[in-house]
Design an enzyme around this catalytic site. Structure first.
Site, PDB file in Angstrom:
ATOM      1  N   ASP A 211      23.249  10.206  30.543  1.00 37.45           N
ATOM      2  CA  ASP A 211      24.198  10.518  31.616  1.00 37.45           C
ATOM      3  C   ASP A 211      23.971   9.598  32.822  1.00 37.45           C
ATOM      4  O   ASP A 211      22.824   9.351  33.214  1.00 37.45           O
ATOM      5  CB  ASP A 211      23.979  11.982  32.029  1.00 37.45           C
ATOM      6  N   GLU A 270      26.123   6.169  29.304  1.00 38.48           N
ATOM      7  CA  GLU A 270      27.331   6.293  30.118  1.00 38.48           C
ATOM      8  C   GLU A 270      27.128   5.336  31.278  1.00 38.48           C
ATOM      9  O   GLU A 270      26.423   5.642  32.245  1.00 38.48           O
ATOM     10  CB  GLU A 270      27.496   7.726  30.634  1.00 38.48           C
TER      11      GLU A 270
HETATM   12  C1  NOJ Z   1      28.801  12.620  33.755  1.00 38.70           C
HETATM   13  C2  NOJ Z   1      29.118  13.862  32.988  1.00 38.70           C
HETATM   14  O1  NOJ Z   1      29.877  13.517  31.852  1.00 38.70           O
HETATM   15  C3  NOJ Z   1      29.850  14.776  33.938  1.00 38.70           C
HETATM   16  O2  NOJ Z   1      30.443  15.879  33.282  1.00 38.70           O
HETATM   17  C4  NOJ Z   1      28.890  15.208  35.016  1.00 38.70           C
HETATM   18  O3  NOJ Z   1      29.570  15.993  35.989  1.00 38.70           O
HETATM   19  C5  NOJ Z   1      28.258  14.001  35.708  1.00 38.70           C
HETATM   20  N1  NOJ Z   1      27.869  12.954  34.799  1.00 38.70           N
HETATM   21  C6  NOJ Z   1      27.021  14.417  36.477  1.00 38.70           C
HETATM   22  O4  NOJ Z   1      25.990  14.737  35.588  1.00 38.70           O
END
Ligand code: NOJ
Length: 526
Positions: A211, A270
């Site tokens: 993440d 990500e």
């Molecule tokens: C990306 C995640 O996919 C999202 O759902 C989340 O709110 C943020 N990162 C913070 O962790």
């Protein structure tokens, strides 16, 4: 090396992964929230699609302020979702069905309920405990230490205790105040996360999705950002907040950890940066993959080439995704209505034929549209803090045509689902798609079967690259090799396809053999 010889090492390169957002997939215990028991019961459905694995978004213990992305125990299971025994059973059942399991790791921030954050608050200013996070003194107690903005809106700093005369420190949170950021310049944080990685890898988990992978390390000294303009651009364009050189050391260490397992575990980032910068995260000794994230946000436009080029430069294959739980569903993003649905279906068929890996977000195989969730039912912290609502992509999956038990999402007698479904949800359900031979669900199954066969016959290879062009009439073509191409009709009129056999298309060809607008085709040549 042939594909077969290298399969063990590189299975992820062309893997198709199904993303499960557990609270909205299937409710096993009847509390209106999806869980591991529901997922276990529905595993055969996922296997029947023909995907290679599942990415499960967070189910670890969490106060659920950000639906699980505020983790208070990285190595546990939240009772809302089940038990560790149920997770172990799920992992074993998935492996028995030939499905790999990827989990989400959230290393940028934790929950303010995490024991180490609570210990830091209790230990007070100047303590080693506070150095695990970004606690800062600031002479003016009403002004935060810098101008950084939270992705969810408002400033990225909160006072530990606004009423205290002795503890006047602020702490950093790029997301909500309940999600304090770890201080990755403290080596103890790196050691802690190596333990987290090993915990799940030791269990046999096949990989992790990382993440906010680009933001772990902040600029030294936490200087003001060049711009405080918008919520989301805060992460993307501010060089001070993200994409620091030192973050690459984190992933070099994680790659060494992943590679010390057999088979090697996979790391998918990500990385919410422009493609050329994102590509640097998938150099040979860092993450294995990073989502072609910009693609998630694109409209219906003949692009693609430049997204892929950067990744190839560093030898990594692209990882396509059109949807996830954070963005508007593609059927709505591509124009909505009948046309949006045709485009979403075409887009999905296209990414399943492109070189590299692909992710399917639950419900994408049903061409679900974005739901306009009633204002009073919205729970996304991004919405409650003044940003857009992501709830519309998170409505529980419809399984049955009949509306009973939230369209089959829950068992009978269950509580209301955590987000309400629209009245027409049944006509979009798994059951409805199963009974319609021309449905998107059947298209996905056919595409994945064919994809597998083409790999077996070595018509497709993991590393077969691809050249891109846009032909007259708006036909986007990715020529994967001299035997196979993917074409997408992005113009307004039917178009002639390059010569060859059309082995699959998202809409029927016209009597003259033309591909209609808003459709995609797979073509075998020679
Ligand atoms: C990306 C995640 O996919 C999202 O759902 C989340 O709110 C943020 N990162 C913070 O962790």
């Amino acid at each position: 090396m042939s594909r077969h010889a290298s399969e063990e090492r590189r299975w992820w390169q062309d893997a198709v992964i199904y993303q499960v957002y557990p609270r909205s997939f299937a409710d096993g215990d009847g509390d209106g929230v999806g869980d591991l028991a529901g997922l276990l019961a529905r595993l055969p459905y996922i296997a029947s699609l023909g995907v290679d694995g599942i990415w499960i978004t967070p189910f670890q213990p969490s106060p659920q302020v950000d639906q699980g992305y505020d983790v208070s125990d990285y190595c546990g299971v939240d009772p809302l979702f089940g038990t560790m025994q149920q997770f172990d059973d799920l992992l074993a059942a998935a492996h028995a069905l030939g499905l790999r399991i990827l989990l989400d790791v959230v290393p940028n921030h934790c929950s303010s309920e995490h024991p180490l954050f609570r210990a830091a608050v209790a230990a007070g200013p100047g303590s080693p405990e506070r150095k695990m996070f970004h606690f800062e003194d600031w002479p003016d107690r009403d002004t935060p230490p810098n101008n950084w903005q939270s992705v969810f809106g408002g400033r990225a700093w909160s006072r530990v205790d606004p009423s205290s005369e002795t503890d006047t420190q602020w702490y950093l949170h790029l997301f909500s105040p309940e999600q304090p950021d770890w201080n990755w310049r403290n080596p103890a944080v790196g050691d802690y996360f190596e333990g987290v990685l090993r915990f799940w890898f030791d269990k046999g988990v096949d990989g992790l999705r990382v993440d906010v992978a680009h933001s772990l390390v902040k600029a030294e000294g936490l200087p003001d950002a060049a711009s405080t303009t918008t919520v989301t651009d805060g992460l993307r364009s501010n060089a001070q907040v993200s994409d620091q050189e030192e973050v690459h050391e984190v992933y070099r260490r994680w790659r060494r950890v992943a590679a010390s397992y057999s088979p090697e575990r996979v790391l998918v980032g990500e990385v919410n940066l422009e493609p050329a910068r994102a590509a640097r995260y998938t150099r040979h000794d860092e993450l294995h993959q990073a989502f072609a994230y910009a693609f998630v946000k694109l409209g219906w436009d003949a692009v693609g080439t430049e997204l892929e080029a950067g990744r190839r430069e560093h030898g990594a294959s692209p990882t396509w995704a059109l949807e996830n739980h954070d963005v508007v569903r593609s059927a709505t993003r591509f124009g909505g209505g009948e046309r949006g649905a045709l485009r979403a279906r075409a887009g999905l068929l296209a990414i399943l034929g492109l070189p590299g890996g692909a992710y399917i977000y639950q419900g994408q195989e049903l061409t679900l549209p974005e739901v306009d969730v009633p204002l009073e039912a919205r729970v996304d912290p991004m919405w409650t803090r003044g940003g857009v609502s992501r709830d519309g992509a998170r409505v529980p999956l419809p399984w049955t045509v009949a509306p009973d038990n939230a369209f089959g999402f829950s068992p009978s007698g269950a509580a209301a689902p955590w987000l309400p479904a629209p009245a027409e949800w049944g006509s979009r359900s798994v059951e409805a798609h199963q009974h319609d031979g021309g449905s998107t669900l059947h298209l996905v199954i056919a595409a994945l079967q064919l994809r597998k066969q083409l790999f077996e016959k070595e018509v497709l290879l993991s590393d077969d690259g691809g050249t891109w062009r846009v032909e007259d009439g708006g036909l986007l073509v990715c020529e994967r090799n001299d035997q196979f191409l993917v074409a997408v009709a992005m113009g307004d009129a039917p178009v002639r396809l390059p010569a060859g056999d059309v082995v699959l298309s998202s809409s029927p060809l016209s009597a003259e053999g033309l591909l209609p607008p808003d459709a995609a085709a797979w073509v075998l040549r020679g």
